[in-house]
Design an enzyme around this catalytic site. Structure first.
Site, PDB file in Angstrom:
ATOM      1  N   ASN A   1       0.803  -1.236   0.000  1.00 34.78           N
ATOM      2  CA  ASN A   1       0.000   0.000   0.000  1.00 34.78           C
ATOM      3  C   ASN A   1       0.830   1.278   0.000  1.00 34.78           C
ATOM      4  O   ASN A   1       0.371   2.304  -0.501  1.00 34.78           O
ATOM      5  CB  ASN A   1      -1.055  -0.022   1.117  1.00 34.78           C
TER       6      ASN A   1
ATOM      7  N   GLU B   1       4.653  -3.829  12.414  1.00 31.43           N
ATOM      8  CA  GLU B   1       3.671  -2.765  12.141  1.00 31.43           C
ATOM      9  C   GLU B   1       2.494  -3.438  11.460  1.00 31.43           C
ATOM     10  O   GLU B   1       2.569  -3.798  10.285  1.00 31.43           O
ATOM     11  CB  GLU B   1       4.278  -1.707  11.206  1.00 31.43           C
TER      12      GLU B   1
ATOM     13  N   CYS C   1      -3.105   1.606   6.652  1.00 32.72           N
ATOM     14  CA  CYS C   1      -3.311   1.044   7.990  1.00 32.72           C
ATOM     15  C   CYS C   1      -3.853   2.114   8.919  1.00 32.72           C
ATOM     16  O   CYS C   1      -4.524   1.816   9.892  1.00 32.72           O
ATOM     17  CB  CYS C   1      -2.006   0.483   8.529  1.00 32.72           C
TER      18      CYS C   1
ATOM     19  N   GLU D   1       8.391   2.789  14.400  1.00 33.91           N
ATOM     20  CA  GLU D   1       9.231   3.203  13.266  1.00 33.91           C
ATOM     21  C   GLU D   1       9.239   4.724  13.219  1.00 33.91           C
ATOM     22  O   GLU D   1       8.283   5.380  13.655  1.00 33.91           O
ATOM     23  CB  GLU D   1       8.697   2.620  11.961  1.00 33.91           C
TER      24      GLU D   1
HETATM   25  P1  NAD Z   1       0.104  -8.831   3.981  1.00 33.08           P
HETATM   26  O1  NAD Z   1       0.285  -9.172   5.415  1.00 33.08           O
HETATM   27  O2  NAD Z   1      -0.723  -9.719   3.155  1.00 33.08           O
HETATM   28  O3  NAD Z   1       1.513  -8.744   3.260  1.00 33.08           O
HETATM   29  C1  NAD Z   1       2.574  -7.976   3.766  1.00 33.08           C
HETATM   30  C2  NAD Z   1       3.874  -8.591   3.327  1.00 33.08           C
HETATM   31  O4  NAD Z   1       3.980  -9.904   3.866  1.00 33.08           O
HETATM   32  C3  NAD Z   1       4.021  -8.738   1.819  1.00 33.08           C
HETATM   33  O5  NAD Z   1       5.365  -8.523   1.485  1.00 33.08           O
HETATM   34  C4  NAD Z   1       3.649 -10.191   1.591  1.00 33.08           C
HETATM   35  O6  NAD Z   1       4.232 -10.726   0.429  1.00 33.08           O
HETATM   36  C5  NAD Z   1       4.216 -10.837   2.829  1.00 33.08           C
HETATM   37  N1  NAD Z   1       3.588 -12.098   3.192  1.00 33.08           N
HETATM   38  C6  NAD Z   1       2.332 -12.533   2.891  1.00 33.08           C
HETATM   39  N2  NAD Z   1       2.148 -13.773   3.401  1.00 33.08           N
HETATM   40  C7  NAD Z   1       3.282 -14.105   4.030  1.00 33.08           C
HETATM   41  C8  NAD Z   1       3.702 -15.266   4.758  1.00 33.08           C
HETATM   42  N3  NAD Z   1       2.908 -16.318   4.944  1.00 33.08           N
HETATM   43  N4  NAD Z   1       4.941 -15.288   5.258  1.00 33.08           N
HETATM   44  C9  NAD Z   1       5.757 -14.238   5.096  1.00 33.08           C
HETATM   45  N5  NAD Z   1       5.431 -13.118   4.426  1.00 33.08           N
HETATM   46  C10 NAD Z   1       4.205 -13.057   3.901  1.00 33.08           C
HETATM   47  O7  NAD Z   1      -0.415  -7.335   3.977  1.00 33.08           O
HETATM   48  P2  NAD Z   1      -0.759  -6.443   2.702  1.00 33.08           P
HETATM   49  O8  NAD Z   1      -2.066  -6.886   2.183  1.00 33.08           O
HETATM   50  O9  NAD Z   1       0.395  -6.360   1.778  1.00 33.08           O
HETATM   51  O10 NAD Z   1      -0.880  -5.012   3.393  1.00 33.08           O
HETATM   52  C11 NAD Z   1      -2.025  -4.597   4.013  1.00 33.08           C
HETATM   53  C12 NAD Z   1      -1.890  -4.781   5.524  1.00 33.08           C
HETATM   54  O11 NAD Z   1      -0.736  -4.091   5.973  1.00 33.08           O
HETATM   55  C13 NAD Z   1      -3.043  -4.148   6.251  1.00 33.08           C
HETATM   56  O12 NAD Z   1      -3.458  -4.983   7.295  1.00 33.08           O
HETATM   57  C14 NAD Z   1      -2.453  -2.857   6.794  1.00 33.08           C
HETATM   58  O13 NAD Z   1      -3.094  -2.356   7.927  1.00 33.08           O
HETATM   59  C15 NAD Z   1      -1.052  -3.273   7.080  1.00 33.08           C
HETATM   60  N6  NAD Z   1      -0.179  -2.105   7.125  1.00 33.08           N
HETATM   61  C16 NAD Z   1       0.292  -1.708   8.343  1.00 33.08           C
HETATM   62  C17 NAD Z   1       1.099  -0.598   8.433  1.00 33.08           C
HETATM   63  C18 NAD Z   1       1.616  -0.152   9.759  1.00 33.08           C
HETATM   64  O14 NAD Z   1       2.557   0.622   9.771  1.00 33.08           O
HETATM   65  N7  NAD Z   1       1.072  -0.604  10.879  1.00 33.08           N
HETATM   66  C19 NAD Z   1       1.445   0.110   7.280  1.00 33.08           C
HETATM   67  C20 NAD Z   1       0.948  -0.319   6.042  1.00 33.08           C
HETATM   68  C21 NAD Z   1       0.140  -1.448   5.994  1.00 33.08           C
END
Ligand code: NAD
Length: 491
Positions: free
Chosen positions: A165, A264, A298, A472
């Protein structure tokens, strides 16, 4: 360079967008020779293919980070800072090209993408400045027997996993403090948006980052690839941004190696408008908190709680503002709201809206997917949303604003804290004293008090409860990549 669509040519001419893995300073294909398609969410067209790494590549990347760890840790803070500052300058100089690249692969509007590039570059500048200011401590043991000397050392090889995102900012928010601290790293960006991460890595190479200090692994198989990196003997730290669900999986894997973890994770931000709020101001903040990135943040306002006294005025203003937004492909300069990242995202938003409506919510704007090609969902406003509607309990990650009416301060505080997530809360009141008092009752790591935007490289970003561990940005973000070493000494 294997960019397959002419649309990327203008970017490719000015930004070096590599499409291979970066391992030990060399751009190379995945060991299995596989490629991964990167798609434009507005048209579903394939923009490019990038190397699709497997476990063997992941291991090689950690090996490369480990091989360069001692040399990098031994460089001076000023040397590392100069390099980060050059990266900041180059990123700013290329902001238009990078914004176009983000807009193409992520779908967000160019205005949002420009904002992201500026924000992302600031992490290089902030940590260039912060890295040379870090101080240890010297104390005396209370009994007077000896001195307590505390220094901060880099934690070591760090695995950085980022979401789609904010493909630039989530990467630099980890890379900059890791490098400033003296750590080497492997970055694993999301499969949806690998090009931005690769372009950022190319900038760091261009300003002279030594081989192996930052490695990048793109893959369609994040589970086994990340697991191989976390269980590698040399890995010391994992810094993850993404969903709470995946965060939990990584924490379990990290437990076996007792890795240092920074998480995060997801949010479920309440946006509270009290009866004494400046409603115009609250509407302006609501548009930022809800609509930045089309709601795919997020920190996005997920649930609106509006006092009965201002409810109707606020809702009318929200419908007017959200209804006036222009939907379109991100790179189109007229676009204010781009598509969601993929079809699954549209289906999820749609199912949350349907569920709310089935339980009694009323749709005042939008309410169903656009139809036709592209992953579009229109800005949507729901009112009279009942407490049991899923949309109040799950991350929407789309342009949907569910509004709940309330009339007591205690009631609303109870409602907003009734969630396992605690990333950010927004609160609007003209009485700042009241706002600060209520902020202390909000179970979230961050509060926007009369502000719809909290992100700032100089501020500690992070959540409580299941929204994460650690922070962060700010000095705290640097300390995440360091460990205190205490020397007991006498003289
Ligand atoms: P996601 O958890 O699906 O993916 C995040 C990352 O993890 C990607 O690089 C993905 O390839 C990897 N990933 C997916 N499955 C995995 C596994 N089994 N093992 C290891 N890595 C894996 O999240 P998303 O859909 O890419 O992003 C959206 C989410 O991120 C939302 O929940 C959002 O709130 C959160 N987010 C949080 C912050 C924060 O700072 N708190 C910032 C941005 C996004």
């Amino acid at each position: 360079m294997t960019l397959v669509d002419d649309v990327l040519r203008p970017v490719a001419d000015t930004v070096d967008v590599p499409t291979d893995l970066l391992v030990g300073g060399a751009w190379r294909a995945a060991s299995g020779g596989r490629r991964l398609e990167v798609r434009d969410p507005a048209t579903d067209a394939v923009l490019a293919t990038v190397a699709d790494a497997d476990v063997e590549d992941a291991t090689a990347a950690v090996d490369a980070a480990a091989a360069s760890a001692a040399d990098w840790a031994a460089t001076s803070p000023r040397h590392r800072a100069d390099l980060l500052m050059r990266a900041f300058d180059l990123m700013r100089a290329r902001s238009e090209e990078l914004a176009l690249l983000i807009s193409l692969e992520n779908g967000k509007s160019l205005a949002d993408a420009r904002g992201e590039v500026a924000y992302a570059a600031e992490f290089f500048r902030w940590y260039a400045e912060e890295g040379v200011r870090l101080r240890g401590q010297l104390g005396q043991s209370p009994g007077g027997a000896n001195r307590l000397l505390v220094t901060y050392l880099p934690v070591g090889v760090s695995v950085l996993v980022t979401p789609w995102n904010f493909p630039a900012a989530m990467a630099t928010r980890k890379i900059a403090p890791a490098l400033a601290a003296g750590c080497t790293a492997v970055l694993k960006p999301a499969a949806e948006t690998p090009l931005t991460a690769l372009a950022v890595a190319a900038i760091l190479r261009e300003v002279g980052l030594p081989d192996g200090v930052l490695n990048v692994v793109t893959t369609s198989r994040p589970g086994p690839v990340v697991e191989a990196m976390l269980t590698h003997r040399s890995t010391r730290m994992v810094s993850f941004t993404g969903s709470t669900e995946v965060g939990r999986v990584l924490l379990r894997t990290a437990a076996d190696k007792v890795l240092k973890c920074a998480m995060e994770l997801g949010g479920n931000a309440p946006f509270v408008v009290l009866e004494d709020a400046d409603v115009e101001d609250a509407l302006e903040g609501a548009m930022v908190a809800k609509m930045r990135n089309g709601g795919q943040a997020c920190t996005a306002a997920n649930r609106f709680f509006v006092h009965d006294a201002v409810h109707d005025e606020f809702v009318a203003g929200l419908v007017e503002r959200m209804g006036a937004l222009r939907l379109g492909a991100g790179p189109d300069p007229d676009t204010q709201v781009g598509p969601l990242v993929n079809e699954q995202a549209v289906d999820k938003v749609d199912s949350l809206v349907r569920d709310a409506v089935e339980r009694g919510a009323r749709v005042l704007l939008g309410g169903s997917p656009g139809g036709g090609p592209g992953c579009f969902y229109p800005p949507t406003v729901l009112v009279d949303v009942p407490h049991d509607a899923r949309v109040l309990h799950e991350e929407v990650f789309g342009p949907v604003a569910p509004v709940v009416r309330f009339d007591s301060e205690d009631e609303v505080m109870e409602r907003v804290n009734d969630t396992d997530l605690g990333l950010v809360s927004y609160l609007y009141t003209r009485d700042v004293g009241r706002g600060l008092r209520l902020a202390e009752r909000l179970e979230s790591g961050m509060v926007g008090l009369n502000r719809g935007l909290v992100s700032d490289p100089a501020a500690p970003f992070g959540g409580t409860k299941q929204s994460g561990l650690g922070r962060e940005g700010s000095t705290e973000g640097l300390l995440e990549f360091m460990e205190a070493q205490y020397v007991a000494t006498s003289w």
